[in-house]
Design an enzyme around this catalytic site. Structure first.
Site, PDB file in Angstrom:
ATOM      1  N   ARG A  15       0.826  -1.217   0.000  1.00 24.45           N
ATOM      2  CA  ARG A  15       0.000   0.000   0.000  1.00 24.45           C
ATOM      3  C   ARG A  15       0.855   1.259   0.000  1.00 24.45           C
ATOM      4  O   ARG A  15       0.570   2.215  -0.724  1.00 24.45           O
ATOM      5  CB  ARG A  15      -0.947   0.033   1.205  1.00 24.45           C
ATOM      6  CG  ARG A  15      -2.125  -0.896   1.071  1.00 24.45           C
ATOM      7  CD  ARG A  15      -2.996  -0.828   2.298  1.00 24.45           C
ATOM      8  NE  ARG A  15      -2.193  -1.137   3.481  1.00 24.45           N
ATOM      9  CZ  ARG A  15      -2.375  -0.619   4.675  1.00 24.45           C
ATOM     10  NH1 ARG A  15      -3.345   0.248   4.883  1.00 24.45           N
ATOM     11  NH2 ARG A  15      -1.633  -0.962   5.687  1.00 24.45           N
ATOM     12  N   ASN A  33      -6.115  -2.359   2.066  1.00 24.82           N
ATOM     13  CA  ASN A  33      -6.114  -3.815   2.194  1.00 24.82           C
ATOM     14  C   ASN A  33      -7.549  -4.300   2.312  1.00 24.82           C
ATOM     15  O   ASN A  33      -8.414  -3.593   2.841  1.00 24.82           O
ATOM     16  CB  ASN A  33      -5.344  -4.257   3.438  1.00 24.82           C
ATOM     17  CG  ASN A  33      -3.854  -4.159   3.270  1.00 24.82           C
ATOM     18  OD1 ASN A  33      -3.337  -4.085   2.171  1.00 24.82           O
ATOM     19  ND2 ASN A  33      -3.150  -4.160   4.388  1.00 24.82           N
TER      20      ASN A  33
END
Length: 88
Positions: A15, A33
């Site tokens: 990320r 996520n």
């Protein structure tokens, strides 16, 4: 463009890496996520920049092992800029 990224993409800095790529290309959107172990992203901006980030998403950071990146059309994000969102 909505993206679903699968493989070993959680716990490896994916990320943070993706956020950096999106900012580098000047895109708007977010990344987060998912509880199923995948990463989900929404990116919006110039077509060439979006395509470049999608190509890079297949590689990810060094510790990631991306199996697939699926993309689909989506509405642009509500707010400008790019950010990480909480897991869903």
């Amino acid at each position: 463009m909505a993206l679903a990224i699968t493989g070993r993409v959680q716990g490896v800095g994916y990320r943070w890496w993706f956020e950096g790529q999106a900012r580098r290309y000047g895109l708007d959107g977010w990344v987060r996520n998912r509880r199923d172990g995948s990463v989900e992203a929404l990116v919006s901006g110039p077509r060439a920049a979006v395509q470049a980030v999608i190509r890079r998403a297949h590689d990810g950071p060094p510790a990631a092992r991306v199996e697939a990146v699926r993309s689909s059309q989506a509405e642009a994000p509500e707010a400008p800029g790019f950010r990480r969102k909480p897991t869903i």
